[in-house]
Write an enzyme that holds these catalytic residues in place. Structure first.
Site: not given
Ligand code: GLA
Length: 325
Positions: A19-20, A22, A91, A93-94, A140, A190
């Site tokens: 997570e965080h 990418d 969370g 990713s819709s 995502d 973010y």
């Molecule tokens: C969101 C962003 C992704 C990624 C995550 C954290 O989902 O859309 O690109 O950075 O947060 O891992």
């Protein structure tokens, strides 16, 4: 192309771990879920593209149309219908699923070829950046596009190489529990984290935090942000190894370690999320962690056989990726 139109489906995603990482050109291990967004495009005589079910100025629709036209695609007039069984702002990713389904349905309606995975992911990422102002990475989009049944995908965000990894849970179960705190206020937090990482990379003199090795000279909190990214990349490969030897206990410990790092070093948790993590642990989870961008959204937890996940927890299993139907 069907003379009447086209239809496409794009799933939401769960990120098992990574997570965080990418946008720091690191590693992630997501999978596509079996819920998502379906877009049907029905051709019409007039030249416009209309979507009665979406707000007039919907950024995803505006973005999809503009980005496809920017590739010189000749889009036909059509009426778009959007149907989703994915909870919004949870969370999962819709929004990535919506943009991918829109782009695939419009591309098919135009009779054009489906773009390569990396190109499709980048096009949909531009929709997020330019039309919603959230500086997301590619996690995502690639998770939704590359999903395969029964597998998670190890993504290397520096090379965009992907490797499918069997996600065999046996009698265990993964579930996502919505913390109830909507992600809608998350954008500024973010983007702040992303800016901190860029600053840290600049101070360390590296292209991205993927290359960071010694962050001891950085001021707080930049040192902790780097520590999260570096240790999270290591946890992705530790999770791949745990899956390869079918050691779900070790996977659970890695989820817990990821959560601690996201809570204490990366500081993207909120009280509602902590309560959801606690509820999963009380229900016997082997591991539980905040998932996605943070500041709200869902928690991911791994439950052993016989456990009874908290009310409202949504079972999630790796499923097929985005496709034209
Ligand atoms: C969101 C962003 C992704 C990624 C995550 C954290 O989902 O859309 O690109 O950075 O947060 O891992």
């Amino acid at each position: 192309m069907n003379p009447h139109g086209s239809r496409a489906f794009a799933p939401g995603r769960v990120n098992l771990i990574g997570e965080h990482t990418d946008y720091n050109l690191g590693l992630c291990l997501p999978f596509a879920v079996d819920r998502g967004v379906t877009v049907t495009a029905e051709l019409r005589d007039a030249g416009e593209i209309v979507a009665p079910g979406l707000p007039d100025d919907d950024p995803y629709l505006r973005g999809a149309v503009a980005e496809l036209r920017a590739t010189d695609m000749d889009l036909p007039g059509c009426t778009l219908a959007v149907d989703s069984d994915l909870p919004r702002e949870a969370g999962l990713s819709s929004s990535a699923a919506l943009s991918i389904a829109l782009v695939l349905a419009l591309t098919a309606a135009a009779g054009a070829h489906r773009p390569e995975p990396a190109d499709l992911a980048r096009l949909c990422q531009r929709i997020e950046h330019e039309y919603t102002g959230v500086e997301t990475g590619l996690l995502d989009q690639l998770a939704s596009i590359l999903g395969e049944e029964g597998r998670a995908v190890r993504l290397d965000m520096r090379t965009l190489d992907s490797r499918q990894v069997a996600l065999d849970l046996g009698d265990h179960a993964l579930a996502a529990l919505d913390s109830g705190s909507s992600r809608s206020l998350a954008e500024s937090g973010y983007n702040d984290r992303r800016a901190e990482c860029e600053r840290a990379a600049e101070l360390l003199g590296v292209e991205s935090l993927r290359d960071a090795t010694d962050w001891s000279g950085l001021p707080d909190p930049l040192d902790r942000r780097v520590r999260h990214v570096v240790t999270e990349n290591e946890r992705v490969d530790a999770a791949v190894r745990a899956l390869e030897r079918e050691d779900l206990g070790a996977l659970g410990e890695l989820l817990d370690a990821s959560h601690r790092s996201l809570r204490d070093d990366y500081e993207v948790s909120v009280p509602e999320v902590e309560r959801a993590v606690d509820a999963c642990r009380e229900a016997g989870a082997l591991g539980a962690r905040i998932m996605g961008g943070g500041f709200g959204g869902s928690v991911l937890a791994l439950f052993p056989p016989g456990a009874d996940p908290p009310t409202g927890a949504l079972p999630v299993a790796p499923s097929r990726g985005a496709r034209v139907l």
